[in-house]
Scaffold this active site. Structure first.
Site, short mmCIF file in Angstrom:
data_model
loop_
_atom_site.label_atom_id
_atom_site.label_comp_id
_atom_site.label_asym_id
_atom_site.label_seq_id
_atom_site.Cartn_x
_atom_site.Cartn_y
_atom_site.Cartn_z
N ARG A 24 0.79 -1.40 0.01
CA ARG A 24 0.24 -0.17 0.09
C ARG A 24 0.80 1.27 -0.12
NH1 ARG A 24 -2.08 0.36 6.28
NH2 ARG A 24 -0.61 -1.04 7.25
N SER A 51 -4.76 4.67 6.23
CA SER A 51 -4.56 3.32 5.73
C SER A 51 -4.25 3.17 4.40
CB SER A 51 -5.73 2.51 6.23
OG SER A 51 -6.24 2.61 7.51
N GLU A 72 -19.07 4.54 0.43
CA GLU A 72 -18.33 4.14 -0.52
C GLU A 72 -19.00 4.20 -1.83
OE1 GLU A 72 -18.75 2.42 2.32
OE2 GLU A 72 -16.58 2.55 3.08
N PHE A 97 -14.55 -3.19 0.67
CA PHE A 97 -15.55 -1.82 0.59
C PHE A 97 -15.29 -1.37 -0.87
CE2 PHE A 97 -14.33 -1.44 5.21
CZ PHE A 97 -15.13 -2.64 5.39
N HIS A 123 -5.48 -3.87 1.74
CA HIS A 123 -6.01 -4.74 2.98
C HIS A 123 -6.83 -5.90 2.11
CE1 HIS A 123 -4.96 -1.35 5.12
NE2 HIS A 123 -5.07 -1.95 6.10
N ASP A 131 -8.36 -8.07 12.06
CA ASP A 131 -9.48 -7.56 11.95
C ASP A 131 -10.75 -8.70 11.50
OD1 ASP A 131 -9.18 -5.05 12.89
OD2 ASP A 131 -9.15 -4.12 10.73
N ARG A 181 -1.90 -5.12 3.01
CA ARG A 181 -1.75 -4.20 4.30
C ARG A 181 -0.26 -4.79 4.93
NH1 ARG A 181 -3.01 -6.07 10.24
NH2 ARG A 181 -2.36 -4.28 11.36
#
Lengths: 329, 281
Positions: A24, A51, A72, A97, A123, A131, A181
């Site tokens: 990322r 993020s 989104e 998302f 991610h 998560d 990530r």
């Protein structure tokens, strides 16, 4: 298994770890550089600027950065609208998302409407880690590649993510760019040419073709070393672009080796493995083994624990390669 | 520029086109199309600055219209054709195989005048934000008009867009809600009551105007007023009261003609109520 003839330990090309970084950050750096070099690049983010590593772009080009909040669907529509007037929008949020949550918006206003939107997703996959499954998407490659006209790219390390991010800005048409990530080995040199839709052969081999994408590419290189010590010559091909698939490169390699392992941080349904299987079934059927998540959701854990738990590591690639070789007639 | 009587004449022809297109395709959505015929006629023939002969996707220095409730494609196509975007005779291909006039508007067939596909509801206002933002970046002071159905407001995404536009003061957007109180399954008050839309929009940071969408004088005056008001930090929303099926007696006062095509007898009955002013296609 069937014995591999004339086993020998060959001199194999070595890939050095330049450093260890998250993919990322490669996206974030490239986006910032695009901001400097291309005044038409705009960026949108749904409350995940840090993020997604989009801060540098947001701070330096505030008039071209749109904070969309946790909305989104609205972000995808806004991005599509920004193309009216010549802008090249890059959207940023987590992979889940970026795809499942907004599939119809992407389908109608981006893909079907042929808008030049770059959907950039961090991610992705299981390495999102602790998560858990609500955030770990393993279906996104499948979802996106089903859309006509959509380009789907899953780079393997920091440098390749940076190269890919720049390449998609010059490509006209919708793109899904998927990255991750965790901090992982960065081994593609920064001068490596990146061409959308062109596979990158990393290691020549003759006994088995390993087609790998994303974080699994490094694992495939590790697997090739282990296989080499066993006298098995594995070819490693980095398929960074899943759609359009480099059919020529895949067929050429498979015709040479006669069997395939596909490796991806994705469900075995709908991912790289399925794209390769479809190509081979129609042209040159050979044994194929999947290194992928076997039709299940993920769970909480560290990225390393999860990759081991779901069989997404060098060891599983080695075992799959031996199995594929054993299935050759 | 046409006076309002000329606009009324154009709207009458547009209504004839709608009836003939939907009858010809044996499918489509005449009710909302008839209700919005006056609005689209006023926008394209009077209010918007645009260039029908030289359609280009980017719409630089032109007003843009986004149809979010894509199912009323018949009125959209008729007005675009009558305005010169594409040949009027092409209206006969509506919903037929290989036509540029898809059941719901689409860009893939390169029909001039269409900038985004719509049909899956709730998405046009979000798209309008992007168009509006691009205009601001390009220092283009033209406006973005977005039409939505009232039933469409049941889609959550609309409220994401309403919140964004109101709170971030995207003031070059003029939203319009076709407030006919009807949707496929019945009156909106029965299917999913919308509550006090004016107060809801105002709470989201919009200036709300109201107009009778089937009174050409009111439509033209209100749209002109909206254009004058816009650009002053608050986006404008027009609550446009219309009668679904307006202009055809047996299609009014019911939701039954939302998505049903008239047969040949019903077509002739409807056409007998609508003056042919510009010549049928």
């Amino acid at each position: 298994m069937k014995e591999v003839e004339n086993r020998e330990i060959r001199q194999m090309k070595e890939y050095k770890i330049i450093d260890k970084r998250d993919t990322r950050s490669g996206f974030g750096e490239a986006l910032y550089e695009l901001g400097q070099s291309n005044p038409n690049v705009v960026a949108l983010c749904a409350d995940l600027t840090g993020s997604l590593k989009m801060n540098a772009f947001a701070d330096n080009f505030p008039e071209r950065f749109f904070q969309m909040g946790i909305a989104e669907a609205n972000m995808i529509g806004t991005a599509a609208g920004l193309t009216i007037g010549g802008y090249i929008p890059f959207t940023g949020t987590f992979a889940n998302f970026s795809t499942a949550r907004v599939y119809d918006q992407i389908r109608q206003e981006v893909a079907y409407s042929e808008k030049n939107v770059k959907i950039c997703a961090s991610h992705a996959g299981i390495t999102l880690g602790e998560d858990g499954a609500t955030h770990q998407t393993l279906e996104d490659i499948g979802l996106m590649k089903m859309l006509p006209g959509m380009t789907v790219i899953n780079p393997c390390d920091f440098n390749q993510t940076k190269q890919a991010t720049k390449a998609i800005a010059d490509h006209i048409g919708p793109v899904y760019l998927r990255f991750g990530r965790p901090v992982v080995p960065n081994f593609i040199t920064d001068d490596q040419e990146f061409e959308i839709g062109k596979a990158l052969k990393l290691i020549d081999g003759k006994d088995v073709s390993i087609f790998a994408t994303g974080h699994l590419v490094w694992e495939a290189l590790e697997a090739a070393k282990i296989l080499n010590r066993k006298g098995i010559s594995a070819e490693v091909v980095n398929i960074h672009t899943i759609k359009p698939l480099d059919e020529k490169a895949v067929l050429e390699s498979a015709r040479k080796t006669g069997c395939i392992v596909t490796a991806e941080e994705h469900s075995l349904n709908g991912g790289l493995g399925d794209s390769v299987a479809q190509l081979m079934a129609r042209n040159f059927p050979v044994p194929q083994e999947y290194v992928a998540v076997m039709d299940s959701f993920g769970q909480s854990g560290t990225p390393a624990e999860l990759m081991k738990q779901y069989g997404l590591d060098a060891g599983h690639i080695v075992a799959s390669a031996e199995k594929a070789i054993g299935r050759k007639v | 520029m046409p006076d309002n009587n000329s606009l009324r004449e154009i709207a009458s022809q547009v209504r004839r086109d709608i009836i003939r297109m939907v009858n010809g395709a044996k499918s489509g959505h005449p009710g909302g199309s008839l209700g919005c015929a006056d609005l689209l006629t006023a926008l394209y023939f009077e209010i918007m600055d645009h260039d029908p002969e030289n359609f280009d996707m980017d719409a630089a220095n032109q007003d843009v219209f986004i149809l979010s409730n894509g199912h009323i494609s018949p009125v959209f196509y008729s007005v675009l054709a009558r305005n010169g975007y594409f040949p009027v005779k092409e209206l006969a291909t509506f919903r037929k195989l290989h036509s540029r006039l898809q059941g719901h508007p689409a860009t893939m067939e390169k029909l001039p005048g269409v900038r985004v596909a719509s049909g899956s509801l709730g998405q046009g206002l979000s798209f309008s934000i992007g168009v509006a933002r691009a205009k601001t970046l390009n220092e283009d002071d033209k406006k973005v008009f977005c039409l939505m159905g009232d039933g469409e407001l049941q889609e959550g995404q609309v409220w994401e867009a309403l919140m964004h536009i109101g709170s971030k003061k995207v003031d070059n957007i003029i939203g319009i809600v076709d407030y006919n109180g009807k949707q496929i399954d019945g009156p909106t008050d029965e299917v999913m009551p919308l509550g006090n839309l004016k107060l809801k929009f105002e709470a989201f940071g919009w200036t709300v105007l109201e107009m009778n969408g089937n009174d050409m004088d009111d439509v033209v005056a209100t749209l002109r007023h909206a254009k004058t008001l816009s650009g002053n930090e608050e986006p404008i929303m027009i609550l446009m009261t219309t009668e679904m099926g307006m202009g055809v007696d047996f299609m009014m006062g019911t939701h039954k003609w939302h998505g049903a095509a008239p047969n040949d007898e019903q077509r002739d009955n409807a056409l007998s109520q609508l003056e042919e002013t510009l010549g049928d296609y």
